[in-house]
Scaffold this motif. Sequence first.
Motif, short mmCIF file in Angstrom:
data_model
loop_
_atom_site.label_atom_id
_atom_site.label_comp_id
_atom_site.label_asym_id
_atom_site.label_seq_id
_atom_site.Cartn_x
_atom_site.Cartn_y
_atom_site.Cartn_z
N ASN A 181 40.39 42.76 44.28
CA ASN A 181 40.80 42.56 42.74
C ASN A 181 42.42 42.30 42.49
O ASN A 181 43.17 42.17 43.49
N TYR A 195 35.43 40.93 47.80
CA TYR A 195 35.58 42.31 47.46
C TYR A 195 37.34 42.49 47.35
O TYR A 195 37.70 43.11 48.12
N ILE A 237 42.75 44.64 35.43
CA ILE A 237 42.26 44.76 36.59
C ILE A 237 41.26 43.62 36.71
O ILE A 237 40.52 43.78 35.61
N GLU A 247 37.45 56.66 43.54
CA GLU A 247 38.25 55.33 43.27
C GLU A 247 38.32 54.97 41.85
O GLU A 247 39.58 54.73 41.30
N ARG A 297 38.22 41.17 38.78
CA ARG A 297 37.72 40.84 40.04
C ARG A 297 37.97 39.50 40.47
O ARG A 297 37.87 38.76 39.65
O1 LIG Z 1 36.66 47.44 43.65
C1 LIG Z 1 37.80 47.21 43.94
O2 LIG Z 1 38.47 46.24 43.70
C2 LIG Z 1 38.73 48.06 44.61
C3 LIG Z 1 39.15 49.25 43.49
C4 LIG Z 1 40.13 48.96 42.84
C5 LIG Z 1 39.98 50.02 41.60
C6 LIG Z 1 38.68 50.31 41.66
O3 LIG Z 1 38.12 50.91 40.75
O4 LIG Z 1 37.83 49.88 42.79
#
Ligand SMILES: O=C(O)C[C@H]1C=CC(=O)O1
Length: 124
Positions: free
Chosen positions: A54, A52, A45, A29, A47
């Motif tokens: 994003n 859990y 992206i 991923e 968090r």
């Molecule tokens: O950890 C996540 O948010 C889920 C996912 C989305 C991209 C990634 O690297 O992980």
Amino acid sequence: MSHLYAVRMDVALPPDMDPAARDDLLAREKAYSQRWQRSGHWPHIWRCVGQYANLSIFAVDSNEQLHQILWGLPLFPYMSITVTPLSPHPSDIAQDPAQSDTAQDGAALDPASRGSAAADPSYD
Ligand SMILES: O=C(O)C[C@H]1C=CC(=O)O1
């Protein structure tokens, strides 16, 4: 790359998933996500704190391209995904360079400076 989308991804992995399979999945991923980030199609992206999940921004050519990117996520089978198409906001100063000099106005809106500026009837 003209279409922008906010995409929220909520992840729910099975609690009993084999740890090695989980590690492999997360490594794939990460690599997949970072490839798309480097391409410029996944410029942000973030968090979502304490979850859990994003919140991401995608810049893509079409709905179909976004669909293919999301469908290809190794974590896709374990995600709930919410897609919000974005368009420019008419009040966004970034859309109007003439409005982007905010030093004076910013001081007026700063609560720390409100006492003098807001109380002055000649201030506009
Ligand atoms: O950890 C996540 O948010 C889920 C996912 C989305 C991209 C990634 O690297 O992980």
